[in-house]
Design an enzyme around this catalytic site. Structure first.
Site, short mmCIF file in Angstrom:
data_model
loop_
_atom_site.label_atom_id
_atom_site.label_comp_id
_atom_site.label_asym_id
_atom_site.label_seq_id
_atom_site.Cartn_x
_atom_site.Cartn_y
_atom_site.Cartn_z
N GLY A 206 0.83 -1.19 -0.05
CA GLY A 206 -0.01 0.09 0.03
C GLY A 206 0.88 1.47 -0.09
O GLY A 206 1.99 1.23 -0.54
N GLY B 83 2.50 2.46 5.31
CA GLY B 83 3.69 1.41 5.54
C GLY B 83 4.41 1.63 6.83
O GLY B 83 4.75 0.92 7.81
N GLU C 155 5.68 -3.43 0.62
CA GLU C 155 5.69 -3.04 -0.65
C GLU C 155 5.14 -1.77 -0.74
O GLU C 155 3.80 -1.65 -0.66
CB GLU C 155 5.09 -4.04 -1.66
CG GLU C 155 5.84 -5.56 -1.64
CD GLU C 155 6.98 -5.52 -2.16
OE1 GLU C 155 7.53 -4.65 -2.80
OE2 GLU C 155 7.42 -6.82 -1.95
N GLU D 96 4.03 10.56 -5.39
CA GLU D 96 3.25 9.57 -5.98
C GLU D 96 1.62 9.93 -6.32
O GLU D 96 1.23 10.23 -5.18
CB GLU D 96 3.38 8.26 -5.50
CG GLU D 96 2.35 7.20 -6.16
CD GLU D 96 2.52 5.76 -5.21
OE1 GLU D 96 2.39 5.61 -4.31
OE2 GLU D 96 3.17 4.84 -5.82
P1 NAP Z 1 -3.42 2.35 1.58
O1 NAP Z 1 -4.26 3.47 1.86
O2 NAP Z 1 -1.95 2.43 2.13
O3 NAP Z 1 -4.20 1.13 1.83
C1 NAP Z 1 -3.57 -0.23 1.81
C2 NAP Z 1 -4.30 -1.29 2.61
O4 NAP Z 1 -4.04 -0.73 4.07
C3 NAP Z 1 -5.85 -1.17 2.49
O5 NAP Z 1 -6.22 -2.59 2.83
C4 NAP Z 1 -6.12 -0.19 3.66
O6 NAP Z 1 -7.49 -0.55 4.33
C5 NAP Z 1 -5.16 -0.77 4.66
N1 NAP Z 1 -5.11 0.56 5.77
C6 NAP Z 1 -5.14 1.66 5.62
N2 NAP Z 1 -4.80 2.33 6.80
C7 NAP Z 1 -4.41 1.14 7.65
C8 NAP Z 1 -3.99 1.03 8.82
N3 NAP Z 1 -3.92 2.39 9.82
N4 NAP Z 1 -3.59 0.04 9.57
C9 NAP Z 1 -3.78 -1.07 8.76
N5 NAP Z 1 -4.21 -1.25 7.52
C10 NAP Z 1 -4.61 0.09 7.01
O7 NAP Z 1 -3.06 2.23 0.09
P2 NAP Z 1 -4.09 2.05 -1.17
O8 NAP Z 1 -4.73 3.65 -1.18
O9 NAP Z 1 -5.00 1.32 -0.93
O10 NAP Z 1 -3.37 1.91 -2.49
C11 NAP Z 1 -2.33 2.80 -3.14
C12 NAP Z 1 -1.01 2.68 -2.73
O11 NAP Z 1 -0.41 1.35 -2.77
C13 NAP Z 1 0.04 3.46 -3.64
O12 NAP Z 1 0.77 4.23 -2.84
C14 NAP Z 1 0.78 2.46 -4.36
O13 NAP Z 1 2.08 2.80 -4.72
C15 NAP Z 1 0.83 1.32 -3.30
N6 NAP Z 1 1.08 -0.04 -3.85
C16 NAP Z 1 2.24 -0.56 -3.76
C17 NAP Z 1 2.67 -1.69 -4.44
C18 NAP Z 1 3.76 -2.28 -4.37
O14 NAP Z 1 3.86 -3.50 -4.44
N7 NAP Z 1 4.78 -1.78 -3.74
C19 NAP Z 1 1.65 -2.30 -5.11
C20 NAP Z 1 0.40 -1.92 -5.10
C21 NAP Z 1 0.23 -0.59 -4.40
P3 NAP Z 1 -8.91 0.33 3.71
O15 NAP Z 1 -8.73 0.14 2.07
O16 NAP Z 1 -9.89 -0.11 4.46
O17 NAP Z 1 -8.21 1.58 3.89
#
Ligand code: NAP
Ligand code: MG
Length: 501
Positions: free
Chosen positions: A230, A235, A252, A388
């Site tokens: 995420g 992270g 990641e 990003e």
């Molecule tokens: P995100 O907001 O970081 O959320 C990722 C996951 O974490 C979701 O399941 C989210 O749940 C959960 N989450 C949010 N806050 C949390 C907390 N405080 N404690 C535990 N879990 C929590 O990211 P996103 O908006 O879904 O995805 C976009 C980001 O992911 C981008 O920055 C992208 O670069 C990154 N990404 C990285 C990779 C890689 O392999 N490096 C791959 C794909 C995406 P909710 O949906 O319920 O908020």
């Protein structure tokens, strides 16, 4: 009917009875209701995983037996490819082409690859005699125990397979939490695990908000390892939560990858590659090449090619095989992209094309979730080149020499992906060697295979996923020292003791 949680081999509602809606971003229509797990549900899932690991058959089975179950999961998923692809495309807004050619086969390949690891990667390695013969050393690789896998919305199905596959292949038990925007395909994956006969508690599913259910998965004392994909911001939070009981963490995270076009590149190939590298899935890919670094010697011609071809993408219904670009995951993500476009203009970047929501969409689609492919000429110090955006926005940046290109590429807090376009392999490999990033593609982009490592340098992450590298992130190392003499052997009494015991 709302979807349910999967805890200890049973499909159950959230304890609160609450649900939340999930939408098709292409039309804005609600598709389903999803069980809204809270902390108590996450605790129940973790407890189920703990019991399954401490007392159940799974970690005690041979790698070969586990491999058979993983292959069965892969086969069930493969047999439902069309159905799962449609669910994924509808719920996430990604195109059906992406789901059919990348997401579902990628997940099948992931389960099969980790089945191979379970079968073939050695659990016990004889390290031979120690420097204190006749002692002998053995290294054992053992599962961590209880894992949590938290995944984002951009590749919901494949990311879920990257968490569940290696965890269970190595003998761990896992709780999976998909992103709230995209819960539906994770339900399908867990159904396949259930049907394949994976024992209760080995795979658990929690759908619901990251801020409560997700935090519990990251901090509960019974969890041994957290694997998260995420944003970099969340992270960092995961690391903090996991630090209370010193859990193992793999991350990641985000990226702002550089796609470098050298002056000797095949420009036709490179133009297609740079557009593919950025606009595939509307730039909602963590390793997207969102900074195109272009040699000044070919700059005008190349940028002209990019702009001309960016106008040729076909927007539309993600379920239509002819669509290149569907909606973003939600209108809120388009709002973020729009904010960055405004910021870019305020910073003095030159808008070369795009920059708006399209006005020519086919009838019935929700315009608020779509955005035009957008290209800026930018300076690497600008926020639009450093942060990003996670949308269809490319920054084009000129450079003067190969060294200059590497310097600009590395001027980023991230280091996840990257590309080099050149007809000279030696030169391209020298540039690739200088890039501080986890993956470099030469004359290609986005190619990730289940057998090769994927992960980030710098703030793009910790650890690697996929292949034997990814598999071993789910196994800890135990050294066993054996005194094979059966007596004191001269060294049991270490020289620091008097020898009276
Ligand atoms: P995100 O907001 O970081 O959320 C990722 C996951 O974490 C979701 O399941 C989210 O749940 C959960 N989450 C949010 N806050 C949390 C907390 N405080 N404690 C535990 N879990 C929590 O990211 P996103 O908006 O879904 O995805 C976009 C980001 O992911 C981008 O920055 C992208 O670069 C990154 N990404 C990285 C990779 C890689 O392999 N490096 C791959 C794909 C995406 P909710 O949906 O319920 O908020
Ligand atoms: Mg959705």
């Amino acid at each position: 009917m709302a979807t349910q949680l999967y805890i200890n081999g049973e499909w159950v509602d959230a304890k609160s009875g609450e649900t939340f809606p999930t939408f098709a971003p292409s039309t804005g229509e609600q598709i389903d209701d999803v069980a809204k797990a809270g902390r108590e549900d996450a605790q129940a899932a973790i407890q189920a995983a703990r019991t399954a690991f401490d007392e159940g058959p799974w970690p005690r089975m041979s790698g070969k037996e586990r491999a058979e179950k993983l292959r069965a999961v892969a086969e069930i998923i493969n047999s439902r490819s069309a159905e799962i692809s449609e669910i994924e495309a509808r719920d996430s807004g990604g195109t059906i082409r992406k789901a059919m050619f990348a997401d579902v086969p990628g997940a099948v390949g992931t389960f099969n690859t980790f089945a191979d690891c379970a079968e073939n990667e050695p659990d016990v390695i004889d390290r031979g005699e120690s420097p204190f013969p006749p002692a002998k050393s053995t290294v054992r690789r053992e599962p961590f125990g209880v894992c949590s896998g938290i995944v984002p919305w951009n590749f919901p199905f494949i990311m879920a397979s990257w968490k569940v596959g290696p965890a269970i292949a190595a003998g761990n038990c896992v709780t999976l939490k998909p992103a709230s925007f995209t819960s539906l395909s994770a339900v399908e994956m867990v159904k396949a695990c259930d049907e394949a006969g994976i024992p209760p508690g080995v795979v658990n599913l929690i759908t619901g908000p990251g801020g409560s259910a997700g935090e519990e998965l990251a901090q509960h004392p019974s969890v041994d390892k957290v694997a998260f994909t995420g944003s970099t911001e969340v992270g960092r939070r995961i690391m903090q939560l996991a630090s209370g009981t010193v859990k193992k963490v793999t991350l990641e995270l985000g990226g702002k990858s550089a796609n470098i076009v050298l002056d000797d590149a095949d420009l036709d190939l490179a133009a297609a590659g740079v557009l593919w590298g950025t606009f595939f899935h509307n730039g909602q890919v963590c390793e997207s090449g969102t900074r195109a670094l272009v040699s000044r010697k070919i700059y005008d011609e190349f940028v002209g090619m990019l702009v001309e071809r960016a106008g040729k993408f076909v927007y539309g219904d993600p379920l239509d095989m002819g669509t290149d670009l569907g909606p973003l995951v939600a209108p809120s993500q388009v709002d973020t992209v729009e904010r960055y476009v405004k910021l870019g203009l305020d910073e003095g970047a030159k808008l070369l094309c795009g920059g708006e929501r399209p006005s020519d969409l086919p009838a019935g689609l929700d315009q608020s979730a779509f955005f035009q492919p957008t290209i800026f000429e930018a300076d690497n110090s600008m926020k639009i080149a450093q942060e990003e955006i996670f949308g269809p926005v490319l920054c084009v940046i000129p450079f003067d020499s190969d060294d200059d290109a590497v310097k600009i590429a590395n001027d980023s807090i991230y280091g996840l992906g990257g590309g080099v376009w050149s007809t000279n392999s030696e030169r391209a490999n020298a540039v690739a060697a200088g890039m501080r990033t986890g993956t470099v593609w030469i004359n290609d982009y986005h190619m990730i295979t289940p057998t090769q490592p994927f992960g980030g340098y710098k703030q793009s992450g910790i650890g690697r996923e996929l292949g034997d590298y990814g598999y071993n992130e789910y196994r800890q190392i135990k050294h066993v020292w054996e005194n094979t003499a059966g007596d004191r052997g001269g060294y049991l009494h270490f020289a620091a003791l008097s020898g009276n015991i």
